[in-house]
Enzyme design. Structure first.
Site, mmCIF file in Angstrom:
data_model
loop_
_atom_site.group_PDB
_atom_site.id
_atom_site.type_symbol
_atom_site.label_atom_id
_atom_site.label_comp_id
_atom_site.label_asym_id
_atom_site.label_seq_id
_atom_site.Cartn_x
_atom_site.Cartn_y
_atom_site.Cartn_z
ATOM 1 N N SER A 1 1.075 -1.229 0.157
ATOM 2 C CA SER A 1 -0.137 -0.271 -0.128
ATOM 3 C C SER A 1 0.658 1.430 0.083
ATOM 4 O O SER A 1 2.049 1.369 0.104
ATOM 5 C CB SER A 1 -0.254 0.329 1.468
ATOM 6 O OG SER A 1 0.115 0.008 2.295
ATOM 7 N N GLY B 1 5.131 2.382 -1.050
ATOM 8 C CA GLY B 1 5.485 1.538 -1.800
ATOM 9 C C GLY B 1 5.330 1.651 -2.991
ATOM 10 O O GLY B 1 4.918 1.264 -4.106
ATOM 11 N N TYR C 1 8.608 5.475 17.188
ATOM 12 C CA TYR C 1 8.919 5.249 15.839
ATOM 13 C C TYR C 1 9.473 6.880 15.392
ATOM 14 O O TYR C 1 10.740 6.353 14.721
ATOM 15 C CB TYR C 1 7.385 5.875 15.517
ATOM 16 C CG TYR C 1 7.213 6.255 14.001
ATOM 17 C CD1 TYR C 1 7.505 5.233 13.033
ATOM 18 C CD2 TYR C 1 7.219 7.411 13.462
ATOM 19 C CE1 TYR C 1 7.242 5.620 11.902
ATOM 20 C CE2 TYR C 1 6.934 7.985 12.146
ATOM 21 C CZ TYR C 1 6.869 6.620 11.257
ATOM 22 O OH TYR C 1 7.057 7.018 9.642
#
Length: 254
Positions: free
Chosen positions: A11, A14, A140
């Site tokens: 999705s 990419g 993250y």
């Protein structure tokens, strides 16, 4: 005809990057943990392969089946929203396994080929949080900033072998399923003590002033993969471009 291998093509960035390079005449190897029929058009120049960047045997199998490549795009990644205080370290490690160590493992696997042929490009997709860290994504952010440092150092290390290493730094793109791909749901990692602090932040995320589109990132990857200068960073999307300019001006003023 050049060949590119892209991770995380199920999705978002990419997938759009695979479409762009295929449209421009490249051989494209689009990889993802679980390929599914019809995600990309059938073409002799485009193949879809299973690849889990956290598993050495999966990396070896994909690279063995793909043959020589000219460009590696490390795009696969997962998110993690929440107050760091409430985030289990096991979840932090899972984020690093994909976002950081997965990038390193893929890169290390292709370098013998790139060094031997004295050519090749590694494009690492990070995030605009590396330009301007934001709250509630500490783990993250750390995983992406680690990749930024890794990439900058590796660019110098591989220069004698004519192997280029680049960074693409996307802004916030709500349509890329970042929130859906987070390791845990937001509510699970927001203790009551953080609720009033988190509420306006998530409201701003839901309605951002500027957003990054998948095409912005795909085009940035295209420019990075074909750039023969010493440029390292390629911000993608209007918000990332603005943050990169502000960050540059701040460094100059110091």
């Amino acid at each position: 005809m050049k060949t590119i291998l892209i991770t995380g093509c199920s999705s978002g960035y990419g997938l759009e990057t695979a479409r762009l390079f295929h449209a421009k005449g490249w051989n494209v190897i689009a990889t993802m943990r679980t390929p599914w029929e019809g995600i990309l058009p059938r073409s002799e120049r485009l193949s879809v392969m299973p690849l889990d960047v956290t598993k050495p045997e999966s990396i070896a199998a994909a690279l063995g089946a793909s043959g020589p490549i000219d460009v590696l795009v490390n795009n696969a990644g997962i998110g993690l929203f929440g107050a760091f205080e409430a985030t289990p370290l096991a979840q932090v490690r899972r984020v690093f396994e994909t976002n950081t160590f997965g990038v390193m493992a893929m890169t290390q696997a292709v370098l013998p080929q790139f060094r031997a042929q004295r050519s090749g490009v590694v494009v690492n997709v990070t995030s605009s949080v590396a330009l301007a860290p934001m709250p509630l994504v500490a783990a993250y952010t750390a995983s992406k900033m680690a990749v930024e440092g890794f990439t900058g150092s590796l660019a110098h290390e591989l220069e004698p072998f004519n192997v280029r290493v680049k960074l693409v730094e996307p802004g916030y793109g709500p349509s890329t399923r970042f929130a859906q791909n987070t390791d845990l749901r937001i509510d699970e990692l927001i203790p009551e003590a953080y609720a009033s602090f988190a509420r306006p932040i998530f409201a701003a995320i839901a309605q951002p002033a500027a957003v990054t589109k998948e095409t912005d990132v795909a085009e940035a990857v295209w420019h990075a993969a074909n750039d023969e200068t010493g440029q390292l960073r390629f911000p993608a999307g209007p918000d990332a471009v603005a943050l990169a300019r502000a960050s540059s001006q701040e460094r100059l003023s110091q």
